[in-house]
Design a protein around this motif. Structure first.
Motif, mmCIF file in Angstrom:
data_model
loop_
_atom_site.group_PDB
_atom_site.id
_atom_site.type_symbol
_atom_site.label_atom_id
_atom_site.label_comp_id
_atom_site.label_asym_id
_atom_site.label_seq_id
_atom_site.Cartn_x
_atom_site.Cartn_y
_atom_site.Cartn_z
ATOM 1 N N CYS A 1 -9.519 10.086 -6.625
ATOM 2 C CA CYS A 1 -9.038 8.922 -7.369
ATOM 3 C C CYS A 1 -8.562 9.329 -8.764
ATOM 4 O O CYS A 1 -7.502 8.913 -9.227
ATOM 5 C CB CYS A 1 -10.198 7.930 -7.523
ATOM 6 S SG CYS A 1 -9.910 6.398 -6.681
ATOM 7 N N ALA B 1 -9.467 1.719 4.705
ATOM 8 C CA ALA B 1 -9.283 1.423 3.278
ATOM 9 C C ALA B 1 -8.345 0.223 3.090
ATOM 10 O O ALA B 1 -8.576 -0.642 2.249
ATOM 11 C CB ALA B 1 -8.742 2.648 2.553
ATOM 12 N N ASP C 1 1.179 5.473 -0.263
ATOM 13 C CA ASP C 1 0.623 6.818 -0.285
ATOM 14 C C ASP C 1 1.217 7.516 -1.516
ATOM 15 O O ASP C 1 2.203 7.035 -2.092
ATOM 16 C CB ASP C 1 1.043 7.494 1.034
ATOM 17 C CG ASP C 1 0.866 8.974 1.027
ATOM 18 O OD1 ASP C 1 -0.254 9.418 0.782
ATOM 19 O OD2 ASP C 1 1.858 9.696 1.258
ATOM 20 N N LYS D 1 -7.725 5.933 5.981
ATOM 21 C CA LYS D 1 -6.805 5.105 5.190
ATOM 22 C C LYS D 1 -6.629 3.705 5.800
ATOM 23 O O LYS D 1 -6.370 2.747 5.095
ATOM 24 C CB LYS D 1 -5.456 5.810 5.058
ATOM 25 C CG LYS D 1 -5.497 7.020 4.128
ATOM 26 C CD LYS D 1 -4.101 7.614 3.978
ATOM 27 C CE LYS D 1 -4.073 8.692 2.886
ATOM 28 N NZ LYS D 1 -2.699 9.137 2.596
ATOM 29 N N GLY E 1 -9.313 7.249 1.244
ATOM 30 C CA GLY E 1 -9.934 5.920 1.338
ATOM 31 C C GLY E 1 -11.439 5.944 1.136
ATOM 32 O O GLY E 1 -12.068 4.890 1.167
ATOM 33 N N TYR F 1 -6.733 1.672 -6.587
ATOM 34 C CA TYR F 1 -6.656 3.061 -6.132
ATOM 35 C C TYR F 1 -7.696 3.351 -5.057
ATOM 36 O O TYR F 1 -8.853 2.939 -5.181
ATOM 37 C CB TYR F 1 -6.898 4.020 -7.308
ATOM 38 C CG TYR F 1 -5.751 3.997 -8.309
ATOM 39 C CD1 TYR F 1 -4.688 4.886 -8.194
ATOM 40 C CD2 TYR F 1 -5.732 3.076 -9.353
ATOM 41 C CE1 TYR F 1 -3.626 4.860 -9.092
ATOM 42 C CE2 TYR F 1 -4.682 3.040 -10.263
ATOM 43 C CZ TYR F 1 -3.637 3.931 -10.121
ATOM 44 O OH TYR F 1 -2.590 3.892 -11.006
ATOM 45 N N ALA F 2 -7.261 4.050 -4.038
ATOM 46 C CA ALA F 2 -8.184 4.546 -3.016
ATOM 47 C C ALA F 2 -7.922 6.043 -2.880
ATOM 48 O O ALA F 2 -6.859 6.458 -2.420
ATOM 49 C CB ALA F 2 -7.958 3.835 -1.694
ATOM 50 N N PHE G 1 0.857 -1.181 0.000
ATOM 51 C CA PHE G 1 0.000 0.000 0.000
ATOM 52 C C PHE G 1 0.895 1.233 0.000
ATOM 53 O O PHE G 1 1.766 1.358 0.870
ATOM 54 C CB PHE G 1 -0.911 0.005 1.234
ATOM 55 C CG PHE G 1 -1.814 -1.197 1.276
ATOM 56 C CD1 PHE G 1 -3.025 -1.193 0.597
ATOM 57 C CD2 PHE G 1 -1.431 -2.346 1.961
ATOM 58 C CE1 PHE G 1 -3.848 -2.304 0.609
ATOM 59 C CE2 PHE G 1 -2.254 -3.472 1.980
ATOM 60 C CZ PHE G 1 -3.471 -3.448 1.301
ATOM 61 N N ILE H 1 -12.843 4.052 -3.280
ATOM 62 C CA ILE H 1 -11.947 2.918 -3.556
ATOM 63 C C ILE H 1 -12.343 2.215 -4.845
ATOM 64 O O ILE H 1 -13.496 1.845 -5.047
ATOM 65 C CB ILE H 1 -11.972 1.890 -2.398
ATOM 66 C CG1 ILE H 1 -11.590 2.569 -1.086
ATOM 67 C CG2 ILE H 1 -11.025 0.726 -2.702
ATOM 68 C CD1 ILE H 1 -11.483 1.638 0.105
ATOM 69 N N ILE I 1 -2.995 4.698 -1.951
ATOM 70 C CA ILE I 1 -4.008 5.235 -1.032
ATOM 71 C C ILE I 1 -3.683 6.704 -0.781
ATOM 72 O O ILE I 1 -2.671 7.020 -0.159
ATOM 73 C CB ILE I 1 -4.026 4.442 0.285
ATOM 74 C CG1 ILE I 1 -4.166 2.949 -0.044
ATOM 75 C CG2 ILE I 1 -5.136 4.949 1.204
ATOM 76 C CD1 ILE I 1 -4.845 2.113 0.960
ATOM 77 N N TYR J 1 2.724 -0.904 4.352
ATOM 78 C CA TYR J 1 2.157 0.396 3.985
ATOM 79 C C TYR J 1 3.255 1.455 4.086
ATOM 80 O O TYR J 1 3.920 1.593 5.114
ATOM 81 C CB TYR J 1 1.007 0.751 4.939
ATOM 82 C CG TYR J 1 0.274 2.012 4.538
ATOM 83 C CD1 TYR J 1 -0.987 1.936 3.946
ATOM 84 C CD2 TYR J 1 0.845 3.271 4.724
ATOM 85 C CE1 TYR J 1 -1.663 3.095 3.563
ATOM 86 C CE2 TYR J 1 0.182 4.428 4.334
ATOM 87 C CZ TYR J 1 -1.072 4.333 3.760
ATOM 88 O OH TYR J 1 -1.736 5.473 3.370
#
Ligand SMILES: O=P(O)(O)OC[C@H]1O[C@H](O[C@H]2O[C@H](CO)[C@@H](O)[C@H](O)[C@H]2O)[C@H](O)[C@@H](O)[C@@H]1O
Length: 381
Positions: free
Chosen positions: A164, A301, A122, A298, A183, A178-179, A120, A186, A159, A321
């Motif tokens: 998005c 998510a 960012d 997040k 979040g 994609y989130a 995941f 999604i 995320i 993440y």
């Protein structure tokens, strides 16, 4: 499982029984009200509000604004440059608590052996460097290639606080999930189990691929639009202020605003929010984020994506993440709290985090992604 620290590197130990009432359990997570209801209740957060009419002048949010992003001095990467020695020392001490994910790479991969990694990522400050103009936070081609390569081996999701559409415009990789909107938007894989979820609709993405769309804050859309317009209006005289519509949330940027006007911009946002008790304010990197009072972030998510990917409740899954901002802490918390995986904080300045590891900046993130690919390829030989 218990999380143990061996001083230099955090260790994930054996898993505890999984929390059975996680995401997907309708009573907890039903964000939609029955037809006809105005707002969903299942995800609404109870946020205590100050008495209406009282403009918050407390120094707390101004302090939060001031502390919301490392200064340039602290973000200087080259260790040979003139960093104040106390900064150096505190950074080194901090690194003992949040060791470099690159230096600890072997440790991470030892733990990952026999497990399926789910990645995941960012976007801003993680895959692209922080820049003054949010519209120009482009990702380098080298980073895009690294993300694309890693996604060949591990399910990978972006995320972001952005919408998005915007984050996809920057990343342009259709093989990812994609989130957006922290979040609240999604686009995940179609899974038989998720079809029944009240908030999921099956649709096609821009490439015509079938996807599952999950938008727990969809009822807030008209409100967010309205607030966006009000915020644009109220901040239009503040030089350097920029309001960004992120679909289910709004960002009010003050990176380019003279510090003397930060109080004004903060007051403007509070003034508008007084009329919207169903919206709340969070802080990001030189940005005030207005979002619905929903228990969705997040971290949720990540849980949602793990579930729709068929990777939740599995002891052989290791979610990782990588993120740099306060909103990423929700995801770090989920991984740490559930002792499920590793959070990696991207920071070149010491800050408290729920992450296990750290990386200094996007270039180290790229190195880490490349190392994962090399490790995976060599372990397949
Ligand atoms: O969750 P993220 O992908 O990290 O998005 C969080 C916010 O990122 C963007 O703002 C930040 O990056 C900008 C570009 O480098 C920078 O100018 C700004 O000061 C930072 O706060 C984005 O513009 C926001 O909408 C996101 O919420």
């Amino acid at each position: 499982m218990d999380l143990k620290s061996n001083h230099s590197a955090p260790v994930l130990a054996d898993p505890p029984p999984m929390n059975k009432s996680r995401l997907g359990i309708p009573t907890v997570l039903l964000p939609y009200s029955p037809p006809g209801a105005v707002f969903s209740t299942g995800l609404l957060l109870k946020i205590p509000r100050k008495k209406p009419g009282i403009l918050e002048r407390s120094s707390s949010w101004l302090d939060a604004m001031k502390n919301s992003s490392p200064t340039h001095k602290m973000t200087t990467k080259d260790s040979s440059t003139e960093l104040a020695s106390d900064t150096d020392v505190s950074f080194r001490n901090w690194m003992l608590k949040y060791p470099s994910a690159l230096a600890s790479f072997e440790h991470i991969t030892n733990y990952a052996k026999g497990k399926r990694i789910a990645l995941f990522l960012d976007y801003d400050g993680t895959l692209s460097p922080i820049v003054d103009n949010p519209d120009c936070a482009f990702m380098s081609n080298a980073m895009r290639a690294a993300v694309s390569d890693v996604a060949k081996y591990f399910p990978t999701a972006i995320i972001s606080g952005r919408s998005c559409d915007k984050v996809y415009e920057f990343v342009e990789l259709k093989e990812l999930y994609y989130a957006g909107s922290h979040g609240m938007d999604i686009m995940g894989p179609v899974r038989p189990s998720s079809n029944d979820h009240p908030n999921c609709i099956r649709t096609t993405d821009k490439q015509g691929k079938e996807v599952n769309l999950f938008q727990p804050a969809s009822e807030f859309l008209p409100m967010i639009e309205e607030v966006f317009r009000s915020l644009v209006e109220i901040t239009k005289e503040i030089e350097g202020a920029k309001v960004e519509n992120n679909k289910f949330c709004v960002s009010v940027h003050y990176r380019n605003v003279d510090e003397k006007s930060w109080t004004t911009i903060g007051q403007c946002v509070h003034e508008i929010l007084k009329n919207y008790p169903r919206l709340r304010l969070t802080h990001g990197r030189k940005v005030l984020e207005v979002r619905p009072v929903l228990s969705w972030d997040k971290g949720k998510a990540v849980e949602f994506l793990l579930e729709t990917l068929g990777l939740s409740n599995c002891d052989d899954v290791l979610p990782i993440y990588v993120g740099d901002d306060r909103t990423d802490e929700d995801a770090f918390k989920v991984l740490r709290g559930g002792n499920r995986g590793y959070g990696i904080l991207v920071s070149s300045a010491p800050k408290e985090s729920n992450a296990f590891y750290s990386l200094r900046d996007p270039s180290e993130v790229m190195e880490f992604l490349k190392s994962l690919v090399t490790w995976k390829e060599s372990s397949a030989l």
